[in-house]
Scaffold this motif. Structure first.
Motif, mmCIF file in Angstrom:
data_model
loop_
_atom_site.group_PDB
_atom_site.id
_atom_site.type_symbol
_atom_site.label_atom_id
_atom_site.label_comp_id
_atom_site.label_asym_id
_atom_site.label_seq_id
_atom_site.Cartn_x
_atom_site.Cartn_y
_atom_site.Cartn_z
ATOM 1 N N GLY A 200 0.812 -1.209 0.000
ATOM 2 C CA GLY A 200 0.000 0.000 0.000
ATOM 3 C C GLY A 200 0.845 1.258 0.000
ATOM 4 N N GLN A 201 1.970 1.223 0.710
ATOM 5 C CA GLN A 201 2.843 2.398 0.790
ATOM 6 C C GLN A 201 3.591 2.661 -0.511
ATOM 7 O OE1 GLN A 201 5.325 1.704 4.284
ATOM 8 N NE2 GLN A 201 3.495 1.062 5.428
ATOM 9 N N CYS A 202 3.630 1.668 -1.405
ATOM 10 C CA CYS A 202 4.326 1.808 -2.694
ATOM 11 C C CYS A 202 3.355 1.685 -3.876
ATOM 12 C CB CYS A 202 5.418 0.746 -2.826
ATOM 13 S SG CYS A 202 6.619 0.735 -1.487
ATOM 14 N N ARG A 203 2.075 1.851 -3.610
ATOM 15 C CA ARG A 203 1.045 1.568 -4.621
ATOM 16 C C ARG A 203 1.245 2.385 -5.900
ATOM 17 N NH1 ARG A 203 -2.921 2.508 -1.608
ATOM 18 N NH2 ARG A 203 -3.235 0.360 -0.912
ATOM 19 N N ARG A 204 1.435 3.686 -5.778
ATOM 20 C CA ARG A 204 1.540 4.520 -6.970
ATOM 21 C C ARG A 204 2.784 4.171 -7.777
ATOM 22 N NH1 ARG A 204 -0.150 8.801 -3.502
ATOM 23 N NH2 ARG A 204 1.958 9.684 -3.484
ATOM 24 N N TRP A 205 3.891 3.904 -7.103
ATOM 25 C CA TRP A 205 5.119 3.535 -7.817
ATOM 26 C C TRP A 205 4.932 2.215 -8.552
ATOM 27 C CZ3 TRP A 205 8.716 -0.273 -8.350
ATOM 28 C CH2 TRP A 205 9.942 0.075 -8.916
ATOM 29 N N LEU A 206 4.301 1.250 -7.929
ATOM 30 C CA LEU A 206 4.053 -0.039 -8.580
ATOM 31 C C LEU A 206 3.097 0.115 -9.759
ATOM 32 C CD1 LEU A 206 3.719 -2.328 -5.432
ATOM 33 C CD2 LEU A 206 5.584 -2.344 -7.097
ATOM 34 N N ASP A 207 2.067 0.938 -9.597
ATOM 35 C CA ASP A 207 1.131 1.151 -10.703
ATOM 36 C C ASP A 207 1.837 1.748 -11.913
ATOM 37 O OD1 ASP A 207 -0.936 0.179 -9.195
ATOM 38 O OD2 ASP A 207 -1.725 2.144 -8.634
ATOM 39 N N GLN A 208 2.812 2.588 -11.665
ATOM 40 C CA GLN A 208 3.513 3.246 -12.761
ATOM 41 C C GLN A 208 4.555 2.345 -13.419
ATOM 42 O OE1 GLN A 208 5.416 6.892 -11.594
ATOM 43 N NE2 GLN A 208 6.430 7.209 -13.565
ATOM 44 N N HIS A 209 5.280 1.553 -12.629
ATOM 45 C CA HIS A 209 6.401 0.791 -13.174
ATOM 46 C C HIS A 209 6.088 -0.681 -13.437
ATOM 47 C CE1 HIS A 209 8.403 4.315 -11.335
ATOM 48 N NE2 HIS A 209 9.306 4.145 -12.276
ATOM 49 N N TYR A 210 5.182 -1.276 -12.644
ATOM 50 C CA TYR A 210 4.843 -2.691 -12.830
ATOM 51 C C TYR A 210 3.332 -2.874 -12.736
ATOM 52 C CZ TYR A 210 9.831 -3.553 -12.228
ATOM 53 O OH TYR A 210 11.193 -3.556 -12.385
ATOM 54 N N PRO A 211 2.578 -2.265 -13.654
ATOM 55 C CA PRO A 211 1.104 -2.279 -13.535
ATOM 56 C C PRO A 211 0.477 -3.659 -13.723
ATOM 57 C CG PRO A 211 1.782 -1.326 -15.631
ATOM 58 C CD PRO A 211 3.029 -1.484 -14.825
ATOM 59 N N GLY A 212 1.099 -4.533 -14.484
ATOM 60 C CA GLY A 212 0.490 -5.826 -14.762
ATOM 61 C C GLY A 212 1.064 -6.982 -13.979
ATOM 62 N N ILE A 213 1.943 -6.703 -13.032
ATOM 63 C CA ILE A 213 2.628 -7.757 -12.286
ATOM 64 C C ILE A 213 1.837 -8.086 -11.019
ATOM 65 C CG2 ILE A 213 4.750 -8.399 -11.107
ATOM 66 C CD1 ILE A 213 4.986 -8.174 -14.138
ATOM 67 N N GLU A 214 1.710 -9.401 -10.744
ATOM 68 C CA GLU A 214 0.965 -9.852 -9.573
ATOM 69 C C GLU A 214 1.656 -9.393 -8.290
ATOM 70 O OE1 GLU A 214 -0.808 -14.029 -7.690
ATOM 71 O OE2 GLU A 214 0.848 -14.077 -9.143
ATOM 72 N N ARG A 215 0.856 -8.890 -7.342
ATOM 73 C CA ARG A 215 1.366 -8.468 -6.043
ATOM 74 C C ARG A 215 0.796 -9.407 -4.978
ATOM 75 N NH1 ARG A 215 -0.315 -2.101 -6.985
ATOM 76 N NH2 ARG A 215 0.502 -2.009 -9.133
ATOM 77 N N ILE A 216 1.690 -10.016 -4.215
ATOM 78 C CA ILE A 216 1.274 -11.027 -3.243
ATOM 79 C C ILE A 216 1.659 -10.552 -1.846
ATOM 80 C CG2 ILE A 216 1.514 -13.425 -2.514
ATOM 81 C CD1 ILE A 216 2.289 -14.099 -5.408
ATOM 82 N N ALA A 217 0.658 -10.431 -0.974
ATOM 83 C CA ALA A 217 0.892 -9.982 0.403
ATOM 84 C C ALA A 217 1.297 -11.157 1.281
ATOM 85 C CB ALA A 217 -0.361 -9.309 0.948
ATOM 86 N N LEU A 218 2.363 -10.967 2.071
ATOM 87 C CA LEU A 218 2.852 -11.987 3.003
ATOM 88 C C LEU A 218 2.864 -11.422 4.420
ATOM 89 C CD1 LEU A 218 5.847 -13.451 0.936
ATOM 90 C CD2 LEU A 218 3.535 -14.366 1.144
ATOM 91 N N SER A 219 3.272 -12.257 5.366
ATOM 92 C CA SER A 219 3.216 -11.865 6.782
ATOM 93 C C SER A 219 4.217 -10.791 7.137
ATOM 94 C CB SER A 219 3.444 -13.096 7.665
ATOM 95 O OG SER A 219 4.716 -13.684 7.383
#
Length: 363
Positions: A200-219
């Motif tokens: 969540g803290q890197c959401r905008r950066w990920l949307d811009q650079h890796y928009p189609g890549i799966e994001r998996i939340a871990l512990s």
């Protein structure tokens, strides 16, 4: 005088100062041992003895910063004294501190920042496990995240206080820098692992650079780094410590959306903390289900001119659509200005729980 001669004079002066510093540190360590002997003597007589005093350490660090004249910045000087105090305390009674693990998490960094490197840190799988370790006496204190300036509150930490007898003994804040890392930078990224808060803290950066890549939340971010070190095509978002621990290459540094991204951590323990002069208090209040219930909870603070630093709402355990308010405010429960407010609050609240009074974060 030549350059070599001038430098040699300065180096001799530094060596002389170093000897004096070393002698004074050892004198301080001897005093710490004597403090331990006094406490052990009274403990043998059946008195309750506390080796770690959060309020005392906060006062010492504030004094260090107040009398600092430079050129070292106040915080740098306080960090040096933090380590000296940590090593001296270990001569009295080594502390065991549980933290949300595994190794390499930001919570571990927060634990070391608050207690210094001389404590024994033990990683736990979950926030609930941290609370259990401290409640059972296996650890003296626990360190858990409670809120982030970008993503907000950590609900698991707040919910743990419903059934726990632990008290908040301190707080520490940590500037959070996230890095995208992987084992082989030449391989295309198929998935990105991280903690949900970090994603969540890197959401905008990920949307811009890796928009189609799966994001998996871990512990945890450390677990994300571990996975990335084992799985081809995987990347992780974590801190620099995790990159070093799992031998990953940082491909993109400081990818957090907000440059002031900061997380606040709580120190939980079994002992009450005396006033340090600059304190906070945390309470949990459940209001009656009636019009103006929240106003009744907040009015005593307004009337007394007490500053609230945080208020969060969580579903209460007493019924559907009932809520509990977690409130942080400035002051200590023993302050003359605070005691009548808490007394009045207990009269209007359906349920009231004092979570702790503790020094404001110094570092």
């Amino acid at each position: 005088m030549s350059e070599a001669q001038e430098l040699e004079q300065l180096r001799q002066a530094i060596d002389s100062i170093d000897r004096q510093i070393q002698e004074l540190i050892n004198q301080r360590a001897c005093c710490a041992r004597q403090v331990a002997e006094v406490k052990e003597k009274y403990a043998a007589l059946g008195e309750t003895v506390v080796f770690y005093r959060p309020e005392r350490e906060a006062q010492v660090l504030r004094n260090v910063m107040a009398r600092n004249t430079g050129p070292l910045p106040n915080e740098s000087m306080a960090r040096l004294f933090r380590e000296i105090m940590s090593q001296c305390l270990a001569l009295e009674e080594p502390l065991n501190v549980a933290f949300l693990g595994p190794e390499g998490t930001f919570t571990q960094q927060a634990a070391v920042k608050h207690f210094g490197h001389a404590v024994c840190c033990h990683s736990q799988v979950s926030i609930a496990d941290v609370f259990r370790e401290v409640e059972s006496g296996a650890a003296n204190f626990g360190v858990v995240p409670v809120e982030n300036s970008t993503e907000g509150v950590v609900t698991h930490t707040l919910d743990s206080f419903f059934d726990s007898s632990l008290q908040v003994c301190g707080e520490v804040t940590l500037r959070i820098h996230h890095h995208l890392m992987r084992k082989d930078p030449e391989q295309p990224i198929e998935r990105i692992y991280s903690h949900a808060q970090s994603l969540g803290q890197c959401r905008r950066w990920l949307d811009q650079h890796y928009p189609g890549i799966e994001r998996i939340a871990l512990s945890s971010n450390a677990e994300a780094a571990r996975r990335a070190s084992l799985e081809p095509g995987s990347a992780a978002i974590a801190g620099e410590v995790a990159a070093d621990l799992y031998q990953l290459v940082v491909c993109n540094a400081n990818i957090e959306d907000r440059p002031d991204n900061t997380t606040r951590f709580l120190i939980v323990g079994r002992q009450a903390t005396l006033s340090s002069g600059e304190d906070k208090t945390s309470i949990m209040v459940s209001s009656r289900n009636q019009p103006g219930a929240l106003y009744q909870v907040l009015e005593p603070f307004h009337q007394a001119g007490i500053s609230l630093t945080r208020i969060e709402t969580r579903p209460a355990r007493t019924g559907t659509w009932n809520y509990a308010f977690f409130i942080d405010f400035e002051g200590h429960c023993d302050d003359e200005s605070i005691r009548p407010v808490l007394a009045q609050l207990q009269l209007v609240a359906a349920d009231y729980k004092w979570l702790g009074s503790y020094p404001k974060a110094v570092l």
